[in-house]
Design a protein around this motif. Structure first.
Motif, PDB file in Angstrom:
ATOM      1  N   PHE A   1       0.838  -1.201   0.000  1.00 50.85           N
ATOM      2  CA  PHE A   1       0.000   0.000   0.000  1.00 50.85           C
ATOM      3  C   PHE A   1       0.878   1.258   0.000  1.00 50.85           C
ATOM      4  CE2 PHE A   1      -2.255   3.399   2.169  1.00 50.85           C
ATOM      5  CZ  PHE A   1      -3.506   3.391   1.568  1.00 50.85           C
TER       6      PHE A   1
ATOM      7  N   MET B   1      -6.582   6.339  -2.468  1.00 47.99           N
ATOM      8  CA  MET B   1      -7.336   5.324  -1.739  1.00 47.99           C
ATOM      9  C   MET B   1      -8.428   4.729  -2.630  1.00 47.99           C
ATOM     10  SD  MET B   1      -7.413   4.013   1.400  1.00 47.99           S
ATOM     11  CE  MET B   1      -7.789   2.381   0.811  1.00 47.99           C
TER      12      MET B   1
ATOM     13  N   LEU C   1      -8.280   0.862  -4.198  1.00 48.39           N
ATOM     14  CA  LEU C   1      -9.391  -0.050  -3.948  1.00 48.39           C
ATOM     15  C   LEU C   1      -9.921  -0.610  -5.264  1.00 48.39           C
ATOM     16  CD1 LEU C   1     -11.326  -1.313  -1.887  1.00 48.39           C
ATOM     17  CD2 LEU C   1     -12.761   0.731  -2.087  1.00 48.39           C
TER      18      LEU C   1
ATOM     19  N   LEU D   1      -7.694  -3.365  -6.840  1.00 46.40           N
ATOM     20  CA  LEU D   1      -7.722  -4.704  -6.262  1.00 46.40           C
ATOM     21  C   LEU D   1      -8.657  -5.635  -7.036  1.00 46.40           C
ATOM     22  CD1 LEU D   1      -7.718  -3.922  -2.427  1.00 46.40           C
ATOM     23  CD2 LEU D   1      -5.787  -4.480  -3.918  1.00 46.40           C
TER      24      LEU D   1
ATOM     25  N   TRP E   1     -11.319   2.572   3.589  1.00 48.83           N
ATOM     26  CA  TRP E   1     -10.242   1.946   4.348  1.00 48.83           C
ATOM     27  C   TRP E   1     -10.656   0.564   4.838  1.00 48.83           C
ATOM     28  CZ3 TRP E   1      -5.231   2.629   4.897  1.00 48.83           C
ATOM     29  CH2 TRP E   1      -4.570   1.989   5.941  1.00 48.83           C
TER      30      TRP E   1
ATOM     31  N   TYR F   1     -10.824  -1.682   1.835  1.00 49.21           N
ATOM     32  CA  TYR F   1      -9.470  -2.051   1.388  1.00 49.21           C
ATOM     33  C   TYR F   1      -8.901  -3.170   2.257  1.00 49.21           C
ATOM     34  CZ  TYR F   1      -4.452  -1.717   2.347  1.00 49.21           C
ATOM     35  OH  TYR F   1      -3.155  -2.013   2.640  1.00 49.21           O
ATOM     36  N   LYS F   2      -9.028  -3.057   3.575  1.00 46.20           N
ATOM     37  CA  LYS F   2      -8.487  -4.065   4.476  1.00 46.20           C
ATOM     38  C   LYS F   2      -9.097  -5.433   4.199  1.00 46.20           C
ATOM     39  CE  LYS F   2      -5.551  -1.925   7.212  1.00 46.20           C
ATOM     40  NZ  LYS F   2      -4.134  -2.350   7.320  1.00 46.20           N
TER      41      LYS F   2
ATOM     42  N   THR G   1     -10.821  -6.430   1.390  1.00 46.49           N
ATOM     43  CA  THR G   1     -10.594  -6.874   0.016  1.00 46.49           C
ATOM     44  C   THR G   1      -9.153  -7.317  -0.193  1.00 46.49           C
ATOM     45  OG1 THR G   1     -12.271  -5.290  -0.727  1.00 46.49           O
ATOM     46  CG2 THR G   1     -10.852  -6.245  -2.406  1.00 46.49           C
ATOM     47  N   PHE G   2      -8.187  -6.577   0.363  1.00 51.36           N
ATOM     48  CA  PHE G   2      -6.778  -6.911   0.162  1.00 51.36           C
ATOM     49  C   PHE G   2      -6.446  -8.261   0.797  1.00 51.36           C
ATOM     50  CE2 PHE G   2      -2.163  -6.409   1.057  1.00 51.36           C
ATOM     51  CZ  PHE G   2      -1.746  -6.236  -0.251  1.00 51.36           C
TER      52      PHE G   2
END
Length: 240
Positions: free
Chosen positions: A84, A135, A139, A142, A221, A224-225, A227-228
């Motif tokens: 990131f 951001m 996203l 991904l 955020w 993102y956490k 999905t990543f």
């Protein structure tokens, strides 16, 4: 590429908008277009076209897609900087030169007698946009963990920024039933939001944009956490 982006990709669309809106305002009465004057419309499009080029995550999405599809992530994941942060600094480095037109617009408004509050807010919002845009773009990038090619994501990003971001048409000119979509979507924040504040600075607009920044950033955020984590579990390579 820099000359092409600034002169052709940004300059030509502005001259097209210049010609269109000059024709529109010449054939319209004052009560038909009450939102902005012709001069304000020109300034709006100068600002949104500069912001549209600044807040462009095309290269970010392509870079992540390349890392995924060519199996390059193993060598990156072992670095002391996480993925990131690595992409964030690359994105910021690529955006520095494209921030120059934003500063030139701010200087022009000051020299032409514009409000200092609008100029300062425009600069501050544009800086915040860099982090917010990254951001949002990261996203979106991904999705390439699940896609064979990034074309659909790239097209989605371009269309959303152009239409609901406010590049195509100022938000004030959209029908009332579309106003909630136009006002509260995240693409407005990276394109038309700072331009609106530059034209009509107010505490109410600043609070509205600030609340949207916070709400959308918190949502992205968390997304993102989650999905990543799933994206890394899905990824498979042949070693680094």
């Amino acid at each position: 590429m820099l000359i092409t982006d600034l002169v052709i990709a940004t300059g030509v669309p502005f001259f097209i908008q210049f010609a269109i809106w000059r024709f529109v305002y010449e054939g319209a009465s004052a009560d038909q277009l009450p939102q902005y004057s012709l001069e304000e419309t020109y300034l709006y499009y100068v600002a949104v076209l500069a912001l549209n080029r600044l807040n462009n995550t095309y290269d970010l999405i392509v870079r992540v897609s390349t890392h995924v599809h060519e199996g390059q992530l193993e060598g990156i994941f072992v670095k002391p900087v996480n993925y990131f942060t690595y992409n964030l600094f690359v994105f910021l480095g690529e955006s520095i030169l494209y921030y120059v037109p934003v500063l030139l617009i701010a200087i022009y408004v000051i020299l032409s007698g514009g409000e200092w509050s609008g100029v300062l807010g425009f600069i501050m919002l544009s800086l915040a946009n860099l982090l917010f845009c990254f951001m949002l773009g990261f996203l979106l990038s991904l999705s390439t963990f699940w896609l064979t090619r990034p074309d659909m994501t790239l097209s989605f990003q371009v269309i959303m920024a152009s239409v609901i971001g406010g590049t195509l048409l100022p938000i004030a000119y959209w029908p009332d039933y579309l106003q909630p979509l136009m006002r509260y979507n995240p693409f407005r924040l990276i394109i038309s939001g700072p331009a609106e504040f530059l034209l009509r600075p107010s505490v109410g607009l600043l609070v509205e944009l600030g609340c949207l920044y916070i709400a959308w950033f918190a949502f992205m955020w968390v997304a993102y956490k989650i999905t990543f984590k799933h994206a890394c579990n899905r990824y498979s390579g042949a070693g680094g």
